[in-house]
Design a protein around this motif. Structure first.
Motif, PDB file in Angstrom:
ATOM      1  N   GLU A  49      50.604 -22.425  11.081  1.00  0.00           N
ATOM      2  CA  GLU A  49      49.267 -21.860  11.250  1.00  0.00           C
ATOM      3  C   GLU A  49      49.362 -20.608  12.131  1.00  0.00           C
ATOM      4  OE1 GLU A  49      46.205 -22.862   9.977  1.00  0.00           O
ATOM      5  OE2 GLU A  49      47.517 -24.078   8.723  1.00  0.00           O
TER       6      GLU A  49
ATOM      7  N   SER B 169      44.625 -13.103  15.026  1.00  0.00           N
ATOM      8  CA  SER B 169      45.539 -14.171  14.648  1.00  0.00           C
ATOM      9  C   SER B 169      46.829 -13.492  14.202  1.00  0.00           C
ATOM     10  CB  SER B 169      44.957 -15.047  13.541  1.00  0.00           C
ATOM     11  OG  SER B 169      44.860 -14.339  12.331  1.00  0.00           O
TER      12      SER B 169
ATOM     13  N   GLN C 133      50.891 -14.155  12.632  1.00  0.00           N
ATOM     14  CA  GLN C 133      51.736 -15.090  11.900  1.00  0.00           C
ATOM     15  C   GLN C 133      53.043 -14.393  11.529  1.00  0.00           C
ATOM     16  OE1 GLN C 133      50.170 -16.576   8.127  1.00  0.00           O
ATOM     17  NE2 GLN C 133      50.940 -18.590   8.669  1.00  0.00           N
TER      18      GLN C 133
END
Length: 139
Positions: free
Chosen positions: A97, A105, A107
């Motif tokens: 996640e 966010s 990643q």
């Protein structure tokens, strides 16, 4: 003056079109890709987040070996928002996640090169590719 095509007149279909255009403008911001060589820094297009690739742990299966599992890796980043405190983030591979920091966010998408038992990679050869996405409602 050009008349509107009959399928857009009167008002309602045009209002629907305007509502759809407004909704797409309010949709989640586009994802940005950031490629960083080991110890290099970069930022998002808006300049509101700086990221530096500061370390890695690579326990993936070497490219020249046949393994039962692919193994894992982690890339470490110093993340500094334009406002607020910076922090160290550890992003895993394979990607899990997204991790939230500084209104974004993040990643990890890839970490290259893969280990090789014949010729171990030089730390300067490592490159991390990560995605950044602004969190909704964050300035």
């Amino acid at each position: 003056m050009t008349a509107l095509p009959s399928r857009l007149a009167p008002g309602r279909p045009l209002m629907t079109l305007l509502a759809l255009l407004s909704a797409s403008a309010l949709a989640a911001p586009a994802e940005e890709t950031l490629r960083l060589k080991f110890q290099a820094a970069g930022g998002n297009a808006a300049g509101s987040l700086q990221v530096q690739f500061i370390g890695y742990r690579d326990q993936r299966c070497p490219v020249n070996v046949q393994c039962i599992t692919a193994g894992t890796a982690q890339a470490l980043f110093w993340v500094q928002p334009a406002e607020g405190a910076g922090q160290v983030l550890t992003l895993p591979w394979p990607a899990a996640e997204p991790v939230k920091a500084g209104g974004y966010s993040l990643q990890l998408k890839s970490l290259e090169p893969r280990p090789n038992t014949r010729k171990p990679p030089n730390p300067a050869d490592y490159e991390a590719v990560l995605t950044l996405q602004k969190l909704a409602g964050k300035p």
